[in-house]
Scaffold this active site. Structure first.
Site, PDB file in Angstrom:
ATOM      1  N   VAL A 131       0.797  -1.225   0.000  1.00 41.95           N
ATOM      2  CA  VAL A 131       0.000   0.000   0.000  1.00 41.95           C
ATOM      3  C   VAL A 131       0.827   1.271   0.000  1.00 41.95           C
ATOM      4  O   VAL A 131       0.651   2.123  -0.863  1.00 41.95           O
ATOM      5  CB  VAL A 131      -0.995   0.007   1.182  1.00 41.95           C
ATOM      6  CG1 VAL A 131      -1.685   1.355   1.310  1.00 41.95           C
ATOM      7  CG2 VAL A 131      -2.023  -1.095   0.982  1.00 41.95           C
ATOM      8  N   GLY A 133       4.475   1.697   0.589  1.00 46.44           N
ATOM      9  CA  GLY A 133       5.929   1.570   0.661  1.00 46.44           C
ATOM     10  C   GLY A 133       6.413   1.387   2.083  1.00 46.44           C
ATOM     11  O   GLY A 133       6.017   0.467   2.787  1.00 46.44           O
ATOM     12  N   LYS A 204      -4.664   0.834  -3.997  1.00 54.03           N
ATOM     13  CA  LYS A 204      -4.324   0.968  -2.581  1.00 54.03           C
ATOM     14  C   LYS A 204      -5.543   1.319  -1.738  1.00 54.03           C
ATOM     15  O   LYS A 204      -5.691   0.837  -0.614  1.00 54.03           O
ATOM     16  CB  LYS A 204      -3.224   2.021  -2.431  1.00 54.03           C
ATOM     17  CG  LYS A 204      -1.913   1.607  -3.115  1.00 54.03           C
ATOM     18  CD  LYS A 204      -0.912   2.745  -3.185  1.00 54.03           C
ATOM     19  CE  LYS A 204       0.364   2.310  -3.893  1.00 54.03           C
ATOM     20  NZ  LYS A 204       1.337   3.413  -4.036  1.00 54.03           N
TER      21      LYS A 204
END
Length: 425
Positions: A131, A133, A204
């Site tokens: 989602v 990093g 995301k």
């Protein structure tokens, strides 16, 4: 002392970062987890490609070599894409292997199905890196904030678009100039479509909404608009209104259903997300007990993403050592409806080119009134003797009322163009 063996799927930017981080952390792993860790095999497309610092004996181009290796305990997937990743992860879970993945494309489409398979085989499926990093957000949603009724998850979850909009706002660049700079610096891919059209952020949002609201939300449920239509003139008005324009992903749990959207938004300069600049990401969460919390940091890149993967690996090893893998699996115990975009209420900023003569504003206001659109603010500026630019900011209104009003406005001879339609947070 147990040695946990890992099969790594993919050795690109993120895969390389994971490999380096595992090697860097080896001496600490026993203290952190109670077990040693070792990379046993690495799946690559081309075994003959020279890879500096990589033990070539670990390389394979056959994914079944990893699934069928009974000594491999954890499969780490950083390939991306739906297939063959879905097949490989499914087979790994069914073989009793724990899985760590960074694959937002896959999870946004069939994450719930994979979590069901993991639960059935009592293994872990972790996906923190899918989602934001290096920003921890999935673990907080699924664990740290589990005691809350979460009603909203809002965020800047794409570094490329945030960099572009930052440069347009701060340096006066055009969209094309800012995109070229983002490409030069490596923030944008050669084909930036997934970023600038909002697709990456949409995936995301689906994953976050599913975890936050305990109900299935997939990529196709998310209404998505990108930033390609944002102009320097829009940026100018945002500054006049003491606001910024950001590509925002929003997931809200309302009484009438879940709202899941991605689009450019006017955001007050006082909002915490307004100060998130360049390629940084941030996610803002509202819960009934915790109130407001925000997570901020690097949303992509070799080591930030590898950091999230490594955190999941450590969690899995701890579960293995303590015999509790599979303790957190599918948390979708609700079946909430996902609202269509047309039924969502938003505030709007409209910029129009109209004829400059008496009665025009009254005619426009009449159209809005007929379609239940309440006007909050009007700004008019003369462009030429015969034309004027009108900016209208509305109160919250259902999307379909706004769409109907726009369609009628465009049929009016006095309205030459609706140049921009941007929502306001």
């Amino acid at each position: 002392m147990k040695t946990v063996k890992i099969g790594l799927l993919g050795l690109g930017t993120v895969g390389g970062g994971v490999y380096k981080l595992i090697e860097r952390q080896k001496s600490e792993m026993v203290s952190k987890t109670g077990a040693d860790v070792e990379i046993a095999k690495i799946l690559v497309h081309n075994r003959n490609k020279k890879r500096e610092g990589i033990n070539e004996s670990l390389l394979t181009d056959q994914w079944k070599d990893i699934i069928e290796d009974k000594e491999i305990d954890i499969v780490v997937e950083v390939m991306g894409g739906i297939e063959p990743a879905k097949t490989i992860i499914t087979e790994a879970l069914k073989a009793g292997k724990n899985v760590v993945t960074a694959n937002k494309d896959l999870l946004a489409v069939c994450g719930e199905d994979l979590l069901e398979i993991a639960a059935a085989h009592h293994v872990d499926l972790m996906f923190e890196a899918a989602v934001a990093g290096g920003i921890p957000i999935m673990r907080p949603l699924r664990q740290c904030l589990a005691g809350n009724e979460i009603t909203e998850v809002t965020g800047i979850v794409n570094g490329t678009t945030n960099y572009i909009l930052t440069k347009m706002f701060e340096l006066g660049m055009s969209f094309e100039e800012a995109l070229a700079k983002a490409t030069e610096l490596g923030y944008a891919e050669a084909d930036p479509t997934a970023d600038i059209e909002g697709l990456d952020a949409g995936r995301k949002v689906a994953i976050m909404a599913t975890s936050a609201f305990h109900s299935k939300v997939v990529f196709d449920d998310v209404h998505i608009e990108g930033i390609t239509k944002i102009t320097a003139q829009d940026i100018k008005y945002a500054k006049e209104f003491d606001s910024v324009i950001k590509l925002i992903g929003i997931a809200r749990n309302t009484e009438s259903g879940i709202e899941a959207c991605v689009y450019p938004m006017l955001l007050s300069s006082e909002h915490p997300l307004a100060s998130v600049r360049n390629s940084f990401n941030a996610v803002f969460v509202h819960g009934d007990a915790v109130d407001d919390v925000m997570f901020y940091g690097r949303g992509a890149g070799e080591f930030p993403t590898a950091s999230a993967v490594m955190g999941d690996i450590i969690d899995v090893i701890r579960d293995m050592v303590n015999g509790c893998t599979g303790r957190i699996s599918n948390t979708c115990y609700r079946e909430l409806p996902v609202k269509k975009c047309r039924d969502i209420r938003s505030k709007f900023f409209l910029r129009m080119q109209v004829e400059n003569r008496p009665g025009v504003l009254a005619s426009i206001a009449s159209v809005f009134g007929e379609h239940k659109v309440s006007i909050n603010k009007v700004v008019q500026k003369i462009i030429t003797d015969g034309m004027a630019e009108v900016v209208i900011v509305t109160d919250a209104v259902k999307e379909y009322h706004m769409q109907d009003a726009q369609e009628e406005l465009l049929r009016m001879p006095i309205v030459k163009e609706i140049s921009s339609v941007i929502r306001e947070y």
